[in-house]
Design a protein around this motif. Structure first.
Motif, mmCIF file in Angstrom:
data_model
loop_
_atom_site.group_PDB
_atom_site.id
_atom_site.type_symbol
_atom_site.label_atom_id
_atom_site.label_comp_id
_atom_site.label_asym_id
_atom_site.label_seq_id
_atom_site.Cartn_x
_atom_site.Cartn_y
_atom_site.Cartn_z
ATOM 1 N N GLN A 1 2.348 -41.117 -61.325
ATOM 2 C CA GLN A 1 3.291 -40.277 -60.588
ATOM 3 C C GLN A 1 4.388 -39.738 -61.499
ATOM 4 O OE1 GLN A 1 5.036 -42.021 -57.141
ATOM 5 N NE2 GLN A 1 3.361 -41.436 -55.788
ATOM 6 N N GLN A 2 4.890 -40.583 -62.382
ATOM 7 C CA GLN A 2 5.919 -40.112 -63.308
ATOM 8 C C GLN A 2 5.351 -39.072 -64.274
ATOM 9 O OE1 GLN A 2 7.660 -43.139 -65.725
ATOM 10 N NE2 GLN A 2 9.290 -41.813 -66.487
ATOM 11 N N VAL B 1 6.704 -44.990 -54.022
ATOM 12 C CA VAL B 1 7.808 -44.644 -54.913
ATOM 13 C C VAL B 1 7.872 -45.703 -56.003
ATOM 14 C CG1 VAL B 1 10.284 -44.226 -55.116
ATOM 15 C CG2 VAL B 1 9.071 -43.549 -53.032
ATOM 16 N N LYS C 1 -0.527 -46.382 -60.667
ATOM 17 C CA LYS C 1 -0.045 -45.327 -59.775
ATOM 18 C C LYS C 1 1.397 -44.944 -60.125
ATOM 19 C CE LYS C 1 -2.951 -46.720 -55.857
ATOM 20 N NZ LYS C 1 -2.946 -47.232 -54.471
ATOM 21 N N ASP C 2 2.209 -45.948 -60.429
ATOM 22 C CA ASP C 2 3.602 -45.682 -60.778
ATOM 23 C C ASP C 2 3.698 -44.775 -61.996
ATOM 24 O OD1 ASP C 2 6.270 -45.702 -61.242
ATOM 25 O OD2 ASP C 2 6.456 -47.856 -61.582
ATOM 26 N N LEU D 1 -5.534 -41.299 -55.727
ATOM 27 C CA LEU D 1 -4.373 -40.474 -55.407
ATOM 28 C C LEU D 1 -4.724 -39.007 -55.213
ATOM 29 C CD1 LEU D 1 -1.757 -41.964 -57.932
ATOM 30 C CD2 LEU D 1 -1.938 -42.403 -55.482
ATOM 31 N N PRO E 1 -5.457 -36.395 -57.437
ATOM 32 C CA PRO E 1 -4.560 -35.520 -58.214
ATOM 33 C C PRO E 1 -5.043 -34.084 -58.204
ATOM 34 C CG PRO E 1 -5.935 -36.807 -59.697
ATOM 35 C CD PRO E 1 -6.213 -37.320 -58.313
ATOM 36 N N ARG F 1 7.242 -39.683 -49.590
ATOM 37 C CA ARG F 1 6.256 -40.196 -50.531
ATOM 38 C C ARG F 1 5.776 -41.558 -50.069
ATOM 39 N NH1 ARG F 1 9.507 -39.824 -56.061
ATOM 40 N NH2 ARG F 1 11.154 -40.484 -54.612
ATOM 41 N N SER G 1 10.183 -31.735 -53.229
ATOM 42 C CA SER G 1 10.638 -33.129 -53.272
ATOM 43 C C SER G 1 11.132 -33.646 -51.927
ATOM 44 C CB SER G 1 11.764 -33.259 -54.306
ATOM 45 O OG SER G 1 12.904 -32.513 -53.898
ATOM 46 N N THR H 1 2.897 -36.949 -63.666
ATOM 47 C CA THR H 1 2.703 -35.706 -62.920
ATOM 48 C C THR H 1 4.027 -34.960 -62.742
ATOM 49 O OG1 THR H 1 0.867 -36.737 -61.734
ATOM 50 C CG2 THR H 1 1.778 -34.732 -60.802
ATOM 51 N N GLY H 2 5.094 -35.676 -62.395
ATOM 52 C CA GLY H 2 6.390 -35.028 -62.216
ATOM 53 C C GLY H 2 6.931 -34.426 -63.502
#
Length: 489
Positions: free
Chosen positions: A187-188, A124, A183-184, A280, A282, A121, A117, A190-191
């Motif tokens: 990303q969430q 965000v 994208k937002d 992105l 992935p 990035r 982390s 994936t985390g």
């Protein structure tokens, strides 16, 4: 945790994750463990394979940094990382293997996640997290509402919103997410997927800590066996009914649903094909992240099963030692009773039934001992064997019954292919008992060994079977027992 000076100083000295980040070899340890364990989602690796991978890594670093860089061997580094003062790896021997295996500790995985982390990035997102928080608050508020009128009003409001959205779609007015919103949310997603994989190691570590505490309690227990078992089982039930246990069980039931797996696979494939998400780049393993969840969950389940078996063997050994001591005491009592059997009537008529001799020294002179004598040899006479003529019925040797448990297991699995669960009565209806009570007991043994089987004490089933009687006829037997349910998975 309070971030005061004393607490942080104690954490800096004792916490494995902090010691890893402060170590001189932290780049080597973190990069190697992340590449070998985290990226391919490897739960356990044999020592030979891990040593070979680390030797290749050390060879490449020595080519870049010089031959004196990292002077130890790969085996020495692994043993050092798994030592108690480090605690970055867990070294253990699996059941049935004489080769050591290694696995990441939860603290090491948290340290690797924190290092990941730190990178900057390019994007965000905040909208998806705000919507997630809002959705969680709404679920908690609606789920705790006890007023029926308020619940109905909320449901009517949701239905009106759905009807309005259906009308807009019919008119051709379809609201789509733009590239930024996609994208937002991706990303969430994936985390959260990575965090969920990391949580499984912590669940396994909690179960191992529980097993270690139970073993220590058994070793130091000096009370009754029944009280010990009651306390252990009560603690096991408390863990299963805890917040963590309920959450893990709900997650596992949701993930084991075949329809949910198919729906998740289709949605994930469609999302990964979207142009904003493809841009992105992935990770390729994200396509099978739900299978990684299944694999990690199954490994956690196997770990719990192995700990249960080891705990049972540990209890069996303790019970065997107790039973042996009791039997030794009983045999001593029996021997003394047999020795006094002939003298009991006379002794009962005398006031001094038992006497204790006075203190004194027994003198045993060396010349009073008998000399050694050769043992008498037994002469064996050769006698010719004769053939017996006794007519003995040997039918009992061929009337033994053997129950094929593999065939019964195959019948259970075949019945669960099209259903989520099946009762024992339904299994016997489709395939009646052929070998009577022995076959029924074999079904009950399979149910006790299956981790997914359930016994409903409140409901009873009656099963019947036929068998020949002594007169050559046919008689029907039946048994009433609590409902036994076999569950798939």
């Amino acid at each position: 945790m309070n971030l005061d000076y004393t607490t942080l100083e104690l954490q800096r000295r004792q916490h494995p994750a902090w010691r890893l980040l402060a170590a001189d070899s932290a780049p080597l340890v973190a990069s190697f463990l992340h590449r070998v364990f985290v990226v391919p989602n490897v739960r356990v690796m044999a020592q030979s394979n891990l040593v070979e991978a680390l030797e290749d890594t050390l060879y490449g670093l020595r080519e870049q940094l010089g031959s004196k860089a990292f002077p130890k061997s790969a085996q020495e580094y692994l043993n050092d990382w798994a030592a108690n003062d480090k605690g970055w790896l867990r070294k253990f021997y699996p059941v049935g293997s004489d080769e050591p295996h290694f696995d990441l500790t939860p603290t090491t995985e948290r340290a690797l996640a924190w290092l990941g982390s730190l990178s900057d990035r390019s994007f965000v997102g905040t909208e998806s997290r705000l919507l997630t928080l809002f959705g969680l608050l709404k679920q908690m508020s609606d789920g705790s509402e006890t007023n029926p009128q308020a619940r109905m009003a909320e449901l009517h409001k949701q239905r009106e919103a759905i009807d309005a959205e259906i009308a807009r779609v019919v008119e051709g007015n379809i609201a789509l997410l733009d590239d930024t919103a996609l994208k937002d949310r991706f990303q969430q997603f994936t985390g959260l997927a990575r965090e969920l994989l990391a949580d499984f190691r912590e669940v396994e570590n909690n179960f191992r800590a529980l097993d270690r505490a139970v073993r220590e309690r058994i070793a130091l227990w000096d009370g009754g066996k029944g009280e010990l078992l009651q306390e252990i089982m009560g603690e096991r039930d408390a863990i299963a009914e805890s917040d963590q246990g309920k959450s893990f069980r709900a997650f596992w039931d949701f993930l084991m649903s075949q329809s949910r797996q198919e729906e998740f696979t289709a949605l994930l494939a469609r999302v990964l094909d979207l142009p904003p998400v493809s841009a992105l780049a992935p990770n390729v393993r994200l396509k099978r992240v739900h299978y990684d969840w299944l694999e990690a969950g199954e490994y956690a389940q196997r770990t719990v099963a192995q700990l249960s078996q080891q705990l049972r063997r540990f209890l069996d050994d303790k019970v065997w030692l107790e039973n042996r001591r009791i039997m030794d005491i009983l045999r001593g009592i029996e021997g003394k009773a047999i020795a006094l059997r002939d003298a009991v009537p006379a002794a009962l008529r005398t006031p001094d039934f038992m006497q204790i001799g006075t203190m004194g020294a027994d003198v045993d002179l060396a010349l009073e001992r008998p000399l050694y004598q050769l043992p008498v040899q037994t002469a064996l006479a050769s006698v010719a064997l004769q053939v017996g003529e006794e007519d003995v019925n040997a039918a009992a040797l061929f009337s033994q019954v053997r129950v094929d448990k593999a065939a019964l297991s195959a019948h259970i699995r075949q019945s669960l292919q099209t259903r989520e669960q099946v009762t024992l009565a339904e299994l016997l209806h489709t395939r009646p008992l052929q070998q009577g009570l022995g076959e029924l007991v074999a079904y009950l043994q399979l149910a006790s060994e299956s981790p997914g089987s359930v016994v409903d004490e409140a409901t009873e089933d009656t099963v019947a079977w036929g068998m020949p009687d002594e007169a050559g006829g046919w008689v029907t037997r039946q048994a009433t027992l609590p409902r036994v349910i076999f569950v798939r998975g």
